[in-house]
Write a protein that holds these residues in place. Sequence first.
Motif, short mmCIF file in Angstrom:
data_model
loop_
_atom_site.label_atom_id
_atom_site.label_comp_id
_atom_site.label_asym_id
_atom_site.label_seq_id
_atom_site.Cartn_x
_atom_site.Cartn_y
_atom_site.Cartn_z
N MET A 229 -1.50 -4.75 6.33
CA MET A 229 -0.18 -4.48 5.74
C MET A 229 -0.03 -3.00 5.40
SD MET A 229 1.66 -6.34 2.50
CE MET A 229 1.40 -7.93 3.25
N LEU A 230 -0.97 -2.46 4.62
CA LEU A 230 -0.92 -1.03 4.28
C LEU A 230 -1.07 -0.19 5.53
CD1 LEU A 230 -0.82 1.17 2.08
CD2 LEU A 230 -3.30 1.09 2.04
N THR A 231 -1.90 -0.66 6.48
CA THR A 231 -2.12 0.07 7.71
C THR A 231 -0.80 0.31 8.43
OG1 THR A 231 -4.30 -0.93 7.94
CG2 THR A 231 -3.35 0.09 9.90
N ARG A 232 0.02 -0.73 8.56
CA ARG A 232 1.31 -0.59 9.22
C ARG A 232 2.24 0.31 8.43
NH1 ARG A 232 2.40 -6.97 10.81
NH2 ARG A 232 0.62 -7.20 12.23
N THR A 233 2.19 0.19 7.12
CA THR A 233 3.05 1.01 6.27
C THR A 233 2.74 2.49 6.43
OG1 THR A 233 3.22 -0.78 4.64
CG2 THR A 233 3.81 1.44 3.90
N VAL A 234 1.44 2.83 6.40
CA VAL A 234 1.04 4.23 6.54
C VAL A 234 1.40 4.76 7.92
CG1 VAL A 234 -0.90 5.84 6.50
CG2 VAL A 234 -0.78 4.01 4.82
N LEU A 235 1.21 3.96 8.96
CA LEU A 235 1.59 4.36 10.30
C LEU A 235 3.08 4.65 10.38
CD1 LEU A 235 -0.49 1.98 12.62
CD2 LEU A 235 -0.56 4.48 12.59
N PHE A 236 3.88 3.81 9.73
CA PHE A 236 5.33 3.99 9.70
C PHE A 236 5.67 5.30 9.00
CE2 PHE A 236 9.48 3.21 7.59
CZ PHE A 236 10.26 3.09 8.73
N ILE A 237 4.99 5.58 7.88
CA ILE A 237 5.24 6.80 7.12
C ILE A 237 4.87 8.03 7.94
CG2 ILE A 237 4.50 8.16 5.11
CD1 ILE A 237 4.31 5.53 3.57
N ILE A 238 3.74 7.94 8.66
CA ILE A 238 3.31 9.06 9.50
C ILE A 238 4.38 9.41 10.52
CG2 ILE A 238 1.67 9.74 11.29
CD1 ILE A 238 -0.49 8.27 9.73
N VAL B 38 1.24 -5.86 -3.79
CA VAL B 38 0.86 -5.90 -2.36
C VAL B 38 -0.65 -5.86 -2.22
CG1 VAL B 38 0.92 -4.61 -0.19
CG2 VAL B 38 3.02 -4.91 -1.52
N PHE B 39 -1.31 -4.96 -2.95
CA PHE B 39 -2.76 -4.85 -2.89
C PHE B 39 -3.43 -6.13 -3.40
CE2 PHE B 39 -2.94 0.08 -3.07
CZ PHE B 39 -2.82 0.12 -1.68
N MET B 40 -2.90 -6.69 -4.47
CA MET B 40 -3.48 -7.89 -5.05
C MET B 40 -3.44 -9.05 -4.05
SD MET B 40 -2.50 -9.78 -8.65
CE MET B 40 -0.88 -10.30 -8.02
N LEU B 41 -2.32 -9.18 -3.36
CA LEU B 41 -2.19 -10.24 -2.36
C LEU B 41 -3.08 -9.95 -1.15
CD1 LEU B 41 1.69 -10.78 -2.45
CD2 LEU B 41 -0.08 -12.27 -3.42
N TRP B 42 -3.16 -8.68 -0.78
CA TRP B 42 -3.97 -8.30 0.38
C TRP B 42 -5.45 -8.53 0.12
CZ3 TRP B 42 -4.84 -2.66 2.36
CH2 TRP B 42 -5.40 -2.70 3.66
N ARG B 43 -5.90 -8.28 -1.10
CA ARG B 43 -7.32 -8.47 -1.44
C ARG B 43 -7.77 -9.92 -1.28
NH1 ARG B 43 -5.97 -5.16 -5.92
NH2 ARG B 43 -6.55 -2.98 -5.57
N GLN B 44 -6.85 -10.85 -1.34
CA GLN B 44 -7.18 -12.25 -1.18
C GLN B 44 -7.38 -12.65 0.27
OE1 GLN B 44 -4.06 -14.42 -3.20
NE2 GLN B 44 -4.40 -13.37 -5.15
N HIS B 45 -7.06 -11.71 1.15
CA HIS B 45 -7.18 -11.97 2.58
C HIS B 45 -8.44 -11.29 3.12
CE1 HIS B 45 -6.08 -12.15 6.87
NE2 HIS B 45 -5.25 -13.11 6.52
N GLN C 205 -11.23 -6.11 3.39
CA GLN C 205 -12.50 -5.41 3.54
C GLN C 205 -12.67 -4.82 4.93
OE1 GLN C 205 -14.55 -4.56 1.19
NE2 GLN C 205 -13.41 -5.66 -0.40
N ARG C 206 -12.16 -5.54 5.93
CA ARG C 206 -12.29 -5.06 7.30
C ARG C 206 -11.42 -3.84 7.56
NH1 ARG C 206 -11.43 -10.58 8.74
NH2 ARG C 206 -9.42 -9.94 9.64
N GLN C 207 -10.26 -3.79 6.94
CA GLN C 207 -9.30 -2.73 7.23
C GLN C 207 -9.23 -1.64 6.16
OE1 GLN C 207 -5.48 -4.49 8.05
NE2 GLN C 207 -6.25 -5.77 9.71
N ALA C 208 -10.06 -1.75 5.12
CA ALA C 208 -10.00 -0.77 4.03
C ALA C 208 -10.32 0.64 4.53
CB ALA C 208 -10.97 -1.17 2.92
N PHE C 209 -11.37 0.77 5.32
CA PHE C 209 -11.75 2.09 5.82
C PHE C 209 -10.68 2.66 6.74
CE2 PHE C 209 -13.94 5.21 8.44
CZ PHE C 209 -14.76 5.86 7.53
N LEU C 210 -10.16 1.83 7.65
CA LEU C 210 -9.12 2.28 8.57
C LEU C 210 -7.85 2.67 7.81
CD1 LEU C 210 -7.86 2.68 11.36
CD2 LEU C 210 -7.33 0.22 11.40
#
Length: 225
Positions: A1-10, A185-192, A196-201
Amino acid sequence: MLTRTVLFIICLLPALAIAHNIAGGDASFVASNAGAAPGPFIYLGAKHMVTGYDHLLFLAGVIFFLSRALDVIKYVTLFAAGHSITLIIGVLGDIAINAYFIDAIIALSVVYKALENMGAFQTLGRWKPDTRAAVFVFGLFHGFGLASSLQELQLAPEGLLINLISFNLGVEIGQMIALFMIFIVFMLWRQHPSFQRQAFLSNTLLMTAGFLLMFYQLAAWQLAA
């Protein structure tokens, strides 16, 4: 979710870099206003923060791994204290700092926070930057960024202090609204499991956004010279 958001912002960075400043009808109001106008300035402060992509990216980095509300409050309070001090002192003291330079440092704060989240400073041992001190110091720079936006409009001296306090209050309100949404958003994402897999990316993309913002501001600075 954050990954797509940051890509959109870029993808939108050039347009966002222009849209972030107080402009249009808002700028006309501020430039022509004489006397205390707390309501409008609260609105302007909230609007400025909610559309402040650089401030929000930094805050997103700050709370990325924070799961407790008390921890979020602690760090956000440090950030708010920092930018409140320099916002008011910067305008009242008429401290002129190049807006491009300040915005480049604000962008660098996004890079710093992303690197910290990626564990880039773990090997530094006792030389590792103190997270709380860093958030406060970068808050000071963010405040100078807010001050430079107002200084460009040459505010009237009548009611200046009240208007500044009102603007800063609006910034805090906007910050709380945006931060609440980011935290949810982060709280909901942490439950998925993908968190952990996408945190670094995600932080790599956050860092990329910070670098692009920094290079954009430095290039704009050179072109304006």
